[in-house]
Design a protein around this motif. Structure first.
Motif, PDB file in Angstrom:
ATOM      1  N   HIS A   1       0.830  -1.209   0.000  1.00  0.00           N
ATOM      2  CA  HIS A   1       0.000   0.000   0.000  1.00  0.00           C
ATOM      3  C   HIS A   1       0.865   1.261   0.000  1.00  0.00           C
ATOM      4  O   HIS A   1       0.561   2.249  -0.691  1.00  0.00           O
ATOM      5  CB  HIS A   1      -0.926  -0.004   1.220  1.00  0.00           C
ATOM      6  CG  HIS A   1      -2.180  -0.804   1.014  1.00  0.00           C
ATOM      7  ND1 HIS A   1      -3.138  -0.486   0.075  1.00  0.00           N
ATOM      8  CD2 HIS A   1      -2.646  -1.936   1.651  1.00  0.00           C
ATOM      9  CE1 HIS A   1      -4.132  -1.374   0.120  1.00  0.00           C
ATOM     10  NE2 HIS A   1      -3.857  -2.272   1.066  1.00  0.00           N
ATOM     11  N   THR A   2       1.942   1.211   0.792  1.00  0.00           N
ATOM     12  CA  THR A   2       2.855   2.377   0.827  1.00  0.00           C
ATOM     13  C   THR A   2       3.492   2.608  -0.539  1.00  0.00           C
ATOM     14  O   THR A   2       3.602   3.748  -1.026  1.00  0.00           O
ATOM     15  CB  THR A   2       3.942   2.156   1.877  1.00  0.00           C
ATOM     16  OG1 THR A   2       3.327   1.945   3.154  1.00  0.00           O
ATOM     17  CG2 THR A   2       4.870   3.368   1.956  1.00  0.00           C
ATOM     18  N   ILE A   3       3.935   1.495  -1.187  1.00  0.00           N
ATOM     19  CA  ILE A   3       4.530   1.630  -2.522  1.00  0.00           C
ATOM     20  C   ILE A   3       3.509   2.174  -3.504  1.00  0.00           C
ATOM     21  O   ILE A   3       3.811   3.013  -4.364  1.00  0.00           O
ATOM     22  CB  ILE A   3       5.072   0.265  -2.982  1.00  0.00           C
ATOM     23  CG1 ILE A   3       6.249  -0.165  -2.097  1.00  0.00           C
ATOM     24  CG2 ILE A   3       5.496   0.315  -4.438  1.00  0.00           C
ATOM     25  CD1 ILE A   3       6.730  -1.573  -2.381  1.00  0.00           C
ATOM     26  N   SER A   4       2.260   1.712  -3.391  1.00  0.00           N
ATOM     27  CA  SER A   4       1.206   2.225  -4.278  1.00  0.00           C
ATOM     28  C   SER A   4       0.975   3.713  -4.084  1.00  0.00           C
ATOM     29  O   SER A   4       0.807   4.467  -5.043  1.00  0.00           O
ATOM     30  CB  SER A   4      -0.092   1.446  -4.025  1.00  0.00           C
ATOM     31  OG  SER A   4      -1.142   1.942  -4.848  1.00  0.00           O
ATOM     32  N   ALA A   5       0.990   4.155  -2.784  1.00  0.00           N
ATOM     33  CA  ALA A   5       0.828   5.594  -2.517  1.00  0.00           C
ATOM     34  C   ALA A   5       1.995   6.385  -3.105  1.00  0.00           C
ATOM     35  O   ALA A   5       1.810   7.477  -3.669  1.00  0.00           O
ATOM     36  CB  ALA A   5       0.721   5.834  -1.010  1.00  0.00           C
ATOM     37  N   SER A   6       3.233   5.812  -2.975  1.00  0.00           N
ATOM     38  CA  SER A   6       4.391   6.498  -3.560  1.00  0.00           C
ATOM     39  C   SER A   6       4.270   6.582  -5.067  1.00  0.00           C
ATOM     40  O   SER A   6       4.617   7.602  -5.695  1.00  0.00           O
ATOM     41  CB  SER A   6       5.676   5.762  -3.180  1.00  0.00           C
ATOM     42  OG  SER A   6       5.849   5.748  -1.775  1.00  0.00           O
ATOM     43  N   ALA A   7       3.771   5.508  -5.678  1.00  0.00           N
ATOM     44  CA  ALA A   7       3.565   5.548  -7.131  1.00  0.00           C
ATOM     45  C   ALA A   7       2.524   6.605  -7.505  1.00  0.00           C
ATOM     46  O   ALA A   7       2.659   7.290  -8.523  1.00  0.00           O
ATOM     47  CB  ALA A   7       3.133   4.166  -7.623  1.00  0.00           C
ATOM     48  N   ALA A   8       1.469   6.738  -6.678  1.00  0.00           N
ATOM     49  CA  ALA A   8       0.475   7.784  -6.947  1.00  0.00           C
ATOM     50  C   ALA A   8       1.100   9.168  -6.850  1.00  0.00           C
ATOM     51  O   ALA A   8       0.815  10.066  -7.654  1.00  0.00           O
ATOM     52  CB  ALA A   8      -0.701   7.646  -5.971  1.00  0.00           C
ATOM     53  N   ASP A   9       1.985   9.348  -5.829  1.00  0.00           N
ATOM     54  CA  ASP A   9       2.686  10.637  -5.734  1.00  0.00           C
ATOM     55  C   ASP A   9       3.564  10.862  -6.956  1.00  0.00           C
ATOM     56  O   ASP A   9       3.685  11.995  -7.450  1.00  0.00           O
ATOM     57  CB  ASP A   9       3.542  10.665  -4.462  1.00  0.00           C
ATOM     58  CG  ASP A   9       2.679  10.672  -3.203  1.00  0.00           C
ATOM     59  OD1 ASP A   9       1.498  11.050  -3.307  1.00  0.00           O
ATOM     60  OD2 ASP A   9       3.199  10.283  -2.135  1.00  0.00           O
TER      61      ASP A   9
END
Length: 558
Positions: A505-513
């Motif tokens: 989930h954290t990696i996904s949020a970073s990808a969204a950023d």
């Protein structure tokens, strides 16, 4: 259009300045100079008259000395002195007269019939009691000047006259002489004529200087003004012909140098603007592709996170079932067959878990490769930002050299430099996020590898459990221990799956950023594209020289 003083030509201003200089001279002439000269002439005449009276006064003093020595009696001395004074002349026609303190006329060369008479009732043409005023003057001051109207000998027309009188106290005589003001008027007329001729000559000289100034200065300046208007209209192929090396010629050389530098600057700006537009288009297309890929990776990571979450829930359920199986095995070994079925289901779940973990590991590897591509693109964007900043600095320098004509390019250069700085800041932010994403992706890959090992271990354990169930009759206690161990491992696997889901989930949020940052980069590149188009439009306003073809910016898709 309303007329304003600033619209006058330089030649007109020159003639106005000449007029402003000549006007005080013309006004000063009748209002100050002539009255001052007249007053000075009168003072000079009065001083001359006093000096003349002093000379004649010495005659009376000489005869008074003879009376004192006894050489002559006073009456004899007075008669001889009066006779000598009567014959004295200066200026060919000017004379002396004598009267006493009782206004009796003692001697007058042109009024012999009135000698010895009381002159108290004598009046001049203006009704002034001349001899009475003379007596009052010498009684008060001893000597002084007096003005009255008198007739010139041989003429009946009275004219103003200035006289000087002095009292000879031993005899009580008043000696006087005078000059006609008409002589002063004649001198003033001659002086006024000379002054007018002088002022006229000065004005003619100034007008001639203005004409020469017009030919040598104003005309070249008008030519320079017309050429400057053509340059302002966009024609940079013009030049000023210089045939002198004075200040005007130096101005023409400086103007030609300025136009040459401005032409080279405009051509360089146009070329750089075209290159900037093309680079901005390439960056924008690459950023769009990268943003789309990053968005897809983010969605895939979200799907992996959901799958891992589901896997964690399955492991948790398996652990609960294993616990129930252990409890059932303690009470009744007959439920071993049910435990066997539960183990088989757990084995299938674990197999599915292994496949999902492998797929997640492949996704993480692809995300790492995409991160490397993003880093390369960010490096390209940073290099372009640096080149754009250098271009803005060079443009500002050339605009400063161009002076007033380059102010517009200085403003454009400042805007381009600001845009380059913004792009560099955004690239640094995205680079920071990308590095953080890479670190977390690496950690996630490590966790995935560890999870795979643990899952494989769970498979082995599940297999061992299935073998043990076949021997459940002989070792119920062993089955209970192994099932308890399986429940413990399932709990740990559930915790690891939950931790892995959080990291994904954290990696996904970073990808969204990263997607958001790429969109900001795309917007910045679009702004850079717009500014470069505007810069080229400003440069294209100036027509190039005949030997230089105009630069056409590339057309880009919206």
């Amino acid at each position: 259009m309303k007329w304003r003083p600033g619209h006058r030509s330089l030649l007109t201003k020159l003639y106005i300045a000449i007029g402003l200089v000549a006007l005080p001279l013309l006004l000063l002439h009748p209002l100050y100079v002539l009255p001052a000269v007249r007053a000075q002439l009168r003072e000079d005449r009065v001083r001359t008259l006093r000096s003349t009276v002093e000379t004649a006064y010495g005659v009376m003093e000489a005869y008074e000395a003879k009376v004192t020595t006894g050489e002559l009696s006073r009456e004899q001395a007075q008669r001889q002195a009066a006779r000598m004074l009567q014959d004295l002349r200066y200026g060919k026609v000017e004379y002396f007269w004598v009267n006493d303190l009782s206004t009796r006329l003692v001697m007058h060369p042109y009024l012999p019939a009135m000698v010895g008479q009381d002159m108290t009732g004598y009046r001049d043409a203006r009704g002034k009691a001349v001899f009475v005023d003379i007596v009052q003057l010498v009684q008060a001051q001893g000597e002084g000047d007096i003005a009255y109207a008198a007739t010139r000998p041989g003429s009946r027309e009275p004219i103003p006259k200035e006289s000087y009188v002095k009292l000879f106290a031993p005899w009580g005589w008043i000696l006087g002489t005078g000059v006609y003001v008409e002589d002063i008027d004649k001198e003033m007329a001659v002086m006024e004529e000379r002054l007018m001729v002088t002022v006229g000559a000065v004005l003619l000289l100034v007008v001639g200087v203005g004409a020469v100034f017009s030919r040598r200065v104003v005309k070249p300046l008008r030519v320079l003004s017309e050429v400057a208007k053509r340059v302002a209209a966009g024609d940079l192929s013009v030049r000023v012909s210089v045939d002198k090396e004075d200040e005007v010629g130096q101005l023409g050389h400086a103007f030609n140098t300025m136009v040459t530098g401005l032409r080279e600057t405009v051509q360089g700006i146009a070329s750089v603007a075209v290159s900037t537009v093309a680079n901005a288009d390439r960056i924008r297309r690459s950023a769009d592709v990268l943003s789309m890929g990053t968005r897809q990776r983010s969605e895939q990571m979200q799907m992996v996170a959901d799958a891992v979450q589901e896997m964690s829930q399955g492991i948790s359920q398996g652990a609960q079932l294993a616990t129930l199986t252990a409890q059932a095995a303690e009470n009744n070994g007959r439920v071993a067959s049910e435990g066997n079925e539960a183990v088989e289901r757990a084995s299938r779940k674990i197999s599915e878990l292994v496949q999902m973990v492998h797929r997640a590991a492949q996704m993480v590897a692809r995300l790492q490769a995409s991160s490397e591509v993003v880093g390369q693109m960010l490096q390209l964007i940073e290099d372009i930002s640096t080149e754009t900043n250098i271009l803005a600095i060079n443009t500002a320098i050339e605009a400063a050299r161009a002076g007033e004509s380059g102010k517009g390019f200085g403003v454009v250069a400042a805007e381009v430099r600001k845009l380059a700085e913004r792009s560099r800041d955004v690239v640094q932010q995205i680079d920071h996020l990308l590095k953080q994403n890479q670190e977390e992706t690496t950690a996630a890959a490590l966790q995935m590898r560890q999870g795979t090992l643990k899952v494989e271990e769970g498979v082995r354990l599940s297999t061992a459990t299935a073998d043990a169930l076949e021997r459940i009759v002989s070792g119920a206690q062993e089955i209970q221990a192994r099932v308890g161990h399986l429940a413990s491992e399932g709990t740990r696997q559930s915790s690891s799956g939950q931790a892995l889901a959080k990291r994904i989930h954290t990696i996904s949020a970073s990808a969204a950023d990263a997607v958001s940052g790429m969109e900001q980069i795309a917007q910045s590149v679009q702004d850079l594209h717009t500014q470069a188009q505007h810069l080229w439009t400003l440069a294209a306003r100036f027509s190039p020289s005949e030997a230089q073809q105009p630069i056409v910016p590339p057309t880009t898709d919206a």
